[in-house]
Design an enzyme around this catalytic site. Structure first.
Site, PDB file in Angstrom:
ATOM      1  N   TRP A  50       0.876  -1.171   0.000  1.00 26.94           N
ATOM      2  CA  TRP A  50       0.000   0.000   0.000  1.00 26.94           C
ATOM      3  C   TRP A  50       0.905   1.210   0.000  1.00 26.94           C
ATOM      4  O   TRP A  50       2.052   1.143   0.444  1.00 26.94           O
ATOM      5  CB  TRP A  50      -0.984  -0.028   1.175  1.00 26.94           C
ATOM      6  N   ASP A 102       6.014  -5.498   2.153  1.00 25.22           N
ATOM      7  CA  ASP A 102       6.446  -6.508   3.110  1.00 25.22           C
ATOM      8  C   ASP A 102       7.418  -7.491   2.469  1.00 25.22           C
ATOM      9  O   ASP A 102       7.369  -7.726   1.266  1.00 25.22           O
ATOM     10  CB  ASP A 102       5.235  -7.269   3.662  1.00 25.22           C
TER      11      ASP A 102
END
Lengths: 179, 188
Positions: free
Chosen positions: A107, A126
């Site tokens: 995001w 991530d």
């Protein structure tokens, strides 16, 4: 000299005849109380407005952020991060520790760099496919949305598209300067 | 916490499936390395790029490519949808486009940028013109929330293929889904 003395005496006596001591005190008091209610010089007002605008710029996070230690939760790029800092796990703000893979999805939020007060877009990406690192756990929430707006939620494991959904750590990749 | 096992309302599932569709093992080789953005040169982003990146670019990729089987590739592909009227309308009526938080004006700019810049080349024909604000405002009032998006997309792409020469990349997207959240501290 004598003439100055006489003039001074005349003025003082005239004032004393016209004004009571209480009147003088009350006027002086009113002046003291009222003075702060009036803005003083225009220059000072302009400066006050300037610093008010300056204070409104940014977020609580960005006002306390620093730009030299990317292993601390208050590093400026981490304004919306949730998770373990890859910088503490053998990686960096933009590279995964060995043995884990960067997720192609993320995001994207924005953080203000306190050095130049400008907004930069940051991809919270991530690293996946290795046991959770569990170092430097941070939770900052600038521009993060609740889980019912998942596109900008930082609580989700952003490992969509990697081979494994095992969460390792989070990066804060600089995407660019928002003009 | 295993989030996908939770009973979620249908609307939330639709949102998740629409945007966050993902599959473990999607072509990782095609993933642009995150290191690509670590250089010293910082790119300057225009207002429309900022809107694209913060509203779409996380999943679809900074350059319009992420995990092609899980998230549709935009780069060099979205222009093909302007081959047919159905295709032109489809990409605006997608729930995460139509229901995005962008204004009509900014959504129009983003769509034109995604189609004519990021997604070029644009298919020729009657529909190959820029979106207007009025058109986007009208289309987004009819979001595709009552339709199975995967079969509908296949139908749209099949029609494109019958009318125009479309890139093979258009048929890569569409596979199983997997969604999750972090299992332990601090995300639990």
């Amino acid at each position: 000299m004598n003439r100055l003395d006489n003039w001074g005496e005349r003025v003082t006596r005239r004032l004393a005849g016209r004004l009571s001591r209480r009147s003088a005190l009350s006027r002086l008091g009113a002046l003291l109380v009222a003075a702060p209610a009036f803005p003083l010089l225009p220059v000072q007002r302009a400066r006050a407005a300037d610093s008010a605008a300056h204070a409104q710029k940014g977020t609580d996070f960005s006002r306390a952020a620093q730009t030299h230690d990317d292993t601390a939760c208050n590093y400026w790029r981490y304004c919306g991060i949730d998770g373990n800092l890859c910088s503490c796990c053998g990686g960096s703000t933009h590279s995964c520790p060995p043995g884990s893979q960067p997720s192609p999805t993320s995001w994207i939020g924005s953080c203000i760099n306190p050095d130049d007060q400008r907004a930069y877009l940051i991809a919270y990406r991530d690293c996946c496919g290795a046991n959770e690192c569990n170092q430097c756990s941070c939770l900052n929430t600038d521009h993060a949305m609740p889980i019912y707006r998942p596109q900008a939620n930082n609580h989700i494991i952003w490992c969509f598209g990697t081979q494994s959904f095992e969460y390792h750590c989070s990066m804060a990749v600089l995407v660019g300067l928002a003009e | 916490m295993v989030w996908p096992a939770m009973k979620t309302p249908l609307a939330l599932k639709l949102i998740l499936c629409g945007l966050m569709a993902a599959v473990a093992g999607a072509a990782v080789a095609a993933v642009p390395p995150a290191q690509a953005y670590s250089g010293r040169r910082v790119s300057r982003l225009s207002a429309v790029q900022v809107a694209y990146l913060t509203s779409c670019g996380g999943c679809h990729g900074v350059e319009g490519v992420s995990a092609p089987q899980a998230v549709p590739t935009l780069k060099a592909l979205t222009g093909s949808f302007l081959c047919t009227r159905q295709g032109r309308q489809f990409i605006v009526r997608l729930p995460d486009v139509a229901l995005s938080s962008l204004s009509n004006r900014m959504l129009t700019r983003v769509m034109n940028w995604v189609v004519f810049d990021l997604g070029a080349p644009v298919a020729g024909g009657h529909e190959a013109h820029r979106y207007t604000v009025a058109e986007v405002a009208r289309l987004r009032r009819e979001p595709l929330t009552q339709t199975g998006l995967t079969p509908y997309r296949e139908q749209v792409v099949a029609h494109l293929g019958a009318r125009c020469a479309v890139p093979a990349g258009l048929t890569v997207y569409g596979a199983a889904y997997a969604v999750g959240v972090k299992s332990s501290s601090p995300k639990s």
